[in-house]
Motif scaffolding. Sequence first.
Motif, PDB file in Angstrom:
ATOM      1  N   GLY A 390       0.796  -1.213   0.000  1.00  0.00           N
ATOM      2  CA  GLY A 390       0.000   0.000   0.000  1.00  0.00           C
ATOM      3  C   GLY A 390       0.827   1.261   0.000  1.00  0.00           C
ATOM      4  N   ALA A 391       0.123   2.409   0.061  1.00  0.00           N
ATOM      5  CA  ALA A 391       0.804   3.705   0.006  1.00  0.00           C
ATOM      6  C   ALA A 391      -0.103   4.815   0.523  1.00  0.00           C
ATOM      7  N   PHE A 392       0.505   5.850   1.068  1.00  0.00           N
ATOM      8  CA  PHE A 392      -0.142   7.144   1.306  1.00  0.00           C
ATOM      9  C   PHE A 392       0.585   8.160   0.437  1.00  0.00           C
ATOM     10  N   THR A 393      -0.163   9.018  -0.230  1.00  0.00           N
ATOM     11  CA  THR A 393       0.453  10.063  -1.052  1.00  0.00           C
ATOM     12  C   THR A 393      -0.231  11.400  -0.766  1.00  0.00           C
ATOM     13  N   GLY A 394       0.425  12.478  -1.205  1.00  0.00           N
ATOM     14  CA  GLY A 394      -0.144  13.807  -1.046  1.00  0.00           C
ATOM     15  C   GLY A 394       0.018  14.389   0.327  1.00  0.00           C
ATOM     16  N   LEU A 395       0.887  13.815   1.142  1.00  0.00           N
ATOM     17  CA  LEU A 395       1.045  14.265   2.522  1.00  0.00           C
ATOM     18  C   LEU A 395       1.837  15.575   2.594  1.00  0.00           C
ATOM     19  N   GLY A 396       1.366  16.447   3.448  1.00  0.00           N
ATOM     20  CA  GLY A 396       2.060  17.703   3.716  1.00  0.00           C
ATOM     21  C   GLY A 396       2.164  17.942   5.204  1.00  0.00           C
ATOM     22  N   LEU A 397       2.926  18.945   5.589  1.00  0.00           N
ATOM     23  CA  LEU A 397       3.116  19.234   7.007  1.00  0.00           C
ATOM     24  C   LEU A 397       1.825  19.671   7.690  1.00  0.00           C
ATOM     25  N   GLU A 398       0.846  20.111   6.905  1.00  0.00           N
ATOM     26  CA  GLU A 398      -0.424  20.538   7.485  1.00  0.00           C
ATOM     27  C   GLU A 398      -1.351  19.375   7.818  1.00  0.00           C
ATOM     28  N   HIS A 399      -1.021  18.176   7.360  1.00  0.00           N
ATOM     29  CA  HIS A 399      -1.908  17.032   7.570  1.00  0.00           C
ATOM     30  C   HIS A 399      -1.639  16.355   8.907  1.00  0.00           C
ATOM     31  N   GLY A 400      -2.702  15.778   9.472  1.00  0.00           N
ATOM     32  CA  GLY A 400      -2.594  15.107  10.758  1.00  0.00           C
ATOM     33  C   GLY A 400      -3.221  13.728  10.727  1.00  0.00           C
ATOM     34  N   PRO A 401      -3.351  13.096  11.899  1.00  0.00           N
ATOM     35  CA  PRO A 401      -3.913  11.747  11.973  1.00  0.00           C
ATOM     36  C   PRO A 401      -5.304  11.638  11.362  1.00  0.00           C
ATOM     37  N   GLU A 402      -6.110  12.703  11.473  1.00  0.00           N
ATOM     38  CA  GLU A 402      -7.468  12.639  10.937  1.00  0.00           C
ATOM     39  C   GLU A 402      -7.465  12.483   9.416  1.00  0.00           C
ATOM     40  N   HIS A 403      -6.476  13.073   8.752  1.00  0.00           N
ATOM     41  CA  HIS A 403      -6.384  12.934   7.299  1.00  0.00           C
ATOM     42  C   HIS A 403      -6.046  11.494   6.908  1.00  0.00           C
ATOM     43  N   LEU A 404      -5.128  10.892   7.659  1.00  0.00           N
ATOM     44  CA  LEU A 404      -4.765   9.502   7.382  1.00  0.00           C
ATOM     45  C   LEU A 404      -5.955   8.576   7.621  1.00  0.00           C
ATOM     46  N   TYR A 405      -6.716   8.842   8.663  1.00  0.00           N
ATOM     47  CA  TYR A 405      -7.873   8.002   9.007  1.00  0.00           C
ATOM     48  C   TYR A 405      -8.932   8.072   7.916  1.00  0.00           C
ATOM     49  N   LEU A 406      -9.286   9.294   7.495  1.00  0.00           N
ATOM     50  CA  LEU A 406     -10.296   9.421   6.445  1.00  0.00           C
ATOM     51  C   LEU A 406      -9.782   8.820   5.136  1.00  0.00           C
ATOM     52  N   ALA A 407      -8.528   9.063   4.790  1.00  0.00           N
ATOM     53  CA  ALA A 407      -7.976   8.533   3.547  1.00  0.00           C
ATOM     54  C   ALA A 407      -8.005   7.016   3.529  1.00  0.00           C
ATOM     55  N   LEU A 408      -7.756   6.384   4.680  1.00  0.00           N
ATOM     56  CA  LEU A 408      -7.795   4.928   4.745  1.00  0.00           C
ATOM     57  C   LEU A 408      -9.225   4.413   4.575  1.00  0.00           C
ATOM     58  N   MET A 409     -10.198   5.073   5.195  1.00  0.00           N
ATOM     59  CA  MET A 409     -11.598   4.682   4.990  1.00  0.00           C
ATOM     60  C   MET A 409     -11.987   4.812   3.518  1.00  0.00           C
ATOM     61  N   GLU A 410     -11.583   5.904   2.913  1.00  0.00           N
ATOM     62  CA  GLU A 410     -11.918   6.130   1.507  1.00  0.00           C
ATOM     63  C   GLU A 410     -11.261   5.083   0.616  1.00  0.00           C
ATOM     64  N   ALA A 411     -10.023   4.723   0.917  1.00  0.00           N
ATOM     65  CA  ALA A 411      -9.330   3.719   0.117  1.00  0.00           C
ATOM     66  C   ALA A 411     -10.072   2.385   0.153  1.00  0.00           C
ATOM     67  N   SER A 412     -10.528   1.995   1.333  1.00  0.00           N
ATOM     68  CA  SER A 412     -11.282   0.747   1.450  1.00  0.00           C
ATOM     69  C   SER A 412     -12.575   0.808   0.637  1.00  0.00           C
ATOM     70  N   ALA A 413     -13.249   1.959   0.699  1.00  0.00           N
ATOM     71  CA  ALA A 413     -14.493   2.134  -0.062  1.00  0.00           C
ATOM     72  C   ALA A 413     -14.226   2.141  -1.567  1.00  0.00           C
TER      73      ALA A 413
END
Length: 538
Positions: A390-413
């Motif tokens: 797997g992978a996470f992309t588009g990460l910036g210093l402004e992103h936090g745990p909530e962004h990773l959590y939503l992105a993971l839910m979206e990836a599964s969907a």
Amino acid sequence: MSSVVSLGLDFGTESVRAILVDRTGQQRGVASCQYKHGQILQSLPGGSDPLPPRFALQCPGDWIESAAQATRQAMKAAHLSADSVVGIGVDFTSCTMLPTTIDGTPLCEVQQFRQTPLAWPKLWKHHGAIDQTERMNSIARQRNESFLGRYGGTIGLEWFFPKMLETIELAPDVAAAAEVWLEAGDWFVWRLVACEANDLTRSSCQAGYKAMWSASEGYPSQAYFQAVHSQLAEAVDNRLPGVMRAPGESAGGLCKSMADQFGLAVNTPVATAIIDAHSAVPGVGAAEPGTLVMVMGTSSCHMLNATEFADVPGVAGVVQGGILPELFGYETGQAAVGDAFAWLLRLLNLDSFDAVAESALQLPPGAEGVSCLDWMNGCRTPLMDGNVRGAFTGLGLEHGPEHLYLALMEASAFGLRWIVELLRQGGVPINRFVATGGLPHHNRAFVEVYADVLGETIEIHPSTQGPAVGAAVLGMLAAGSEVTGFANVKEAATAMANDAQQKSEFIAPRTERSDAYASLYQRYRSLADVVQTTQSDQ
């Protein structure tokens, strides 16, 4: 007759659940018990040597001890006597498999093999057979083997024969001692009824989806197995004893030693095992074609029945009668769902997502530029490749745990949307979506994301015990119509899975978010293409 009760035993990755259900659908007693050794991922019990990467094993003694304890607890809670239970049904993770002696003793319980990893049962998520799977696929494609058409053109890494071949090549002493190879669900049923090896029951569901077996052709040909490895051909020919039966058929009566251990009556009919996810189909009463049953837990398995066979690339298996009689059962899946969320919790050093869930759900679709590909345990459908990551992309210093959590839910969907598109493009109708398993009840927001991404209404079945209820349905069938009054699985599933005291919840897509996900889905597909291509070149 309303007091007739069936026991369903639902074997998961970490624990077993026992449920007692009467013919009206009332759940009379429920109990669960963790396996003493859980998933064996680091080192063998009593040993200190680290296991190789991608190994996932279990202890067979845990299955018996935990199931007996859970059954006794459920019986006590229900205030039932032993003779109240008319049938026993079993669902099991698959392909979880093991080698045994001719009397059913697991080789890991034989002194000389206690510290040999490949003598232990390989859990469904065991990914040690990468090389063997690739070679089996290559030879099958070169030979244009007919069975490939039933499995989207690919033998899966988690399946029966790659795991056998892994042992033959990497632990030849274990392979030489193995007199019987079988699925864990079949082994457990064998233990319950205590018959001779030649009479043991093999599940046509487990064999159909995980061992390339079909009622018309049997297993793949000896010529194919010989082309792969002569010892594999010999093992298929001589070390797979037993009789193939469909889920719900009786495998025999409960033997005295197991009756005493479980607190049940001797000769209680025991049903042929079924794969755990497949058991959820009768467990939620989905007895008609066109309903996609989404069993969402550690991994997710999406089951669909249809009246016709279609050759759909990437589908994990199409088996006639594999889930319900006379229908073609389509299996698809995602290899890491609950496991992926558990991984993210560890990564973020959180105890739960409660602290970030509210802020995550206030984010717009697309997690403000963060994309995820949730192949942390490989990709089952549509790639059937346990080696991709797997992978996470588009990460910036402004992103936090909530962004990773939503992105993971979206990836599964998004992964599920890909599966749905494949099936529909292949001509397989889907007109209803039903979610079951632990995740839909513990994380409603997750289902909301699924509904938004799919653009479809999702029904959350009220029972949190879909597979376990399905096992109880099959136990009722094994008891026979003269005892239960049910003529077939459709009658039993309809009656037992729809408790009048519980109501389904329907999650409709939110138009604004659903529209946004249409383009974000294409971003996900582009990321999948890039990651797949990059990793295949390495």
